[in-house]
Design a protein around this motif. Structure first.
Motif, PDB file in Angstrom:
ATOM      1  N   GLY A 149       1.391   3.842 -19.923  1.00 41.04           N
ATOM      2  CA  GLY A 149       2.016   2.201 -19.379  1.00 41.04           C
ATOM      3  C   GLY A 149       1.749   2.293 -17.503  1.00 41.04           C
ATOM      4  O   GLY A 149       2.202   3.110 -16.967  1.00 41.04           O
ATOM      5  N   GLY A 150       2.899   1.530 -16.946  1.00 39.65           N
ATOM      6  CA  GLY A 150       3.072   1.011 -15.069  1.00 39.65           C
ATOM      7  C   GLY A 150       3.686   0.362 -14.955  1.00 39.65           C
ATOM      8  O   GLY A 150       5.110  -0.466 -16.210  1.00 39.65           O
ATOM      9  N   ILE A 151       4.889  -0.103 -14.204  1.00 42.47           N
ATOM     10  CA  ILE A 151       6.004  -0.243 -13.715  1.00 42.47           C
ATOM     11  C   ILE A 151       5.102  -1.139 -12.312  1.00 42.47           C
ATOM     12  O   ILE A 151       4.905  -0.648 -11.435  1.00 42.47           O
ATOM     13  N   LEU A 152       5.910  -1.869 -12.439  1.00 43.42           N
ATOM     14  CA  LEU A 152       5.035  -3.065 -11.267  1.00 43.42           C
ATOM     15  C   LEU A 152       6.714  -3.853 -10.515  1.00 43.42           C
ATOM     16  O   LEU A 152       7.582  -5.005 -11.089  1.00 43.42           O
ATOM     17  N   THR A 153       7.145  -3.304  -9.452  1.00 40.54           N
ATOM     18  CA  THR A 153       8.627  -4.071  -9.517  1.00 40.54           C
ATOM     19  C   THR A 153       8.516  -5.322  -7.851  1.00 40.54           C
ATOM     20  O   THR A 153       7.332  -4.870  -7.388  1.00 40.54           O
TER      21      THR A 153
END
Length: 289
Positions: A149-153
């Motif tokens: 998984g990964g995250i982007l803000t």
């Protein structure tokens, strides 16, 4: 966006991947006095981050949650594309307006999302989950580190939109790249997306509440020690691809109070890195005698 009235063929007929029940999720999570103020599930969209960013510019309140069963233009860090089969993972964004937190501490939010996600997966799915700096979720399968998984803000309309994607039931032939994985491939005890999503949003609300109550201070809120405990990058020899085709090589020795990775080069100099693509360098195996 299309709702669940979509009557198209095969993409929605995988019985091992049931749809999320938005009504049940709203009943459980959108409660008086809680963080979450709305929760919507759409069959398909381009990017949940883009959709919520548009709502943020229109003044939408904190606590909106948007979940897509499939994204056709999902984005990750460094504008990488994120794609997966319908209903094979959790693809969502949340809208945050951290009142009382200085803007310079907003950079801790992707780390906060990562800590909440890794804790949830470890607890509910019983899969030991680490965080590669700054916020890739990793598991180990057959001795190899694999990304699940990964995250982007993003900032939009004075708000922060935080997006998260987690591969849940992807099979080997569905992986976008060989270095990817899923909870199923990692031998998860639980892969029910409804259960995982409920746990994730509750965990996030708790960690976010503590961070906001501490005015975003990573030490006082406990966020920094929680992150370093799960950070698989620390103590490793790394190569960091920096903007402008520059590279930094050394040992990752700390995460500082601004969320930067501190890399100690061979001459002993410590370099704080705010952004970059990190490669974990495997230790060289000694030659057999």
């Amino acid at each position: 966006m299309r709702g669940f009235g979509h009557t198209g063929p095969s993409p929605w007929t995988d019985l091992e991947r049931p749809p999320l029940d938005a009504a049940v999720l709203r009943h459980d999570l959108v409660v008086p006095g809680g963080l979450w103020t709305s929760l919507d599930v759409v069959t398909e969209t381009g990017s949940t981050n883009s959709d919520l960013a548009a709502l943020a510019r229109e003044g939408a309140p904190e606590g909106a949650v948007l979940i897509a069963e499939a994204q056709n233009a999902g984005r990750g860090r460094l504008e990488r594309r994120w794609s997966a089969p319908p209903r094979s993972g959790l693809f969502l964004s949340v809208l945050l307006r951290p009142t009382g937190v200085p803007v310079e501490r907003y950079g801790w939010l992707p780390i906060l999302v990562g800590v909440a996600a890794a804790a949830t997966v470890s607890r509910i799915a019983e899969v030991d989950t680490g965080l590669k700096w700054p916020n890739d979720l990793q598991v180990v399968i057959g001795g190899e580190e694999r990304k699940i998984g990964g995250i982007l803000t993003e900032l939009s309309g004075g708000a922060v939109v935080a997006g998260l994607g987690i591969n849940v039931t992807l099979r080997t032939g569905e992986l976008p790249v060989p270095a990817a994985a899923s909870l199923t491939l990692a031998g998860a005890a639980v892969t029910d997306r409804q259960t995982l999503l409920r746990g994730l949003l509750r965990e996030f609300a708790e960690v976010y509440g503590e961070w906001r109550a501490a005015a975003g201070d990573p030490h006082a809120s406990g966020l920094l020690p929680a992150y370093t405990a799960r950070c698989t990058t620390l103590g490793r020899t790394v190569r960091v691809q920096l903007p402008g085709d520059r590279e930094l090589a050394g040992e990752a020795v700390a995460v500082d109070g601004d969320g930067r990775l501190v890399v100690r080069t061979a001459d002993g100099t410590r370099h704080p890195v705010a952004a970059g693509d990190v490669v974990h360098v495997r230790p060289e195996r000694p030659e057999s005698a």
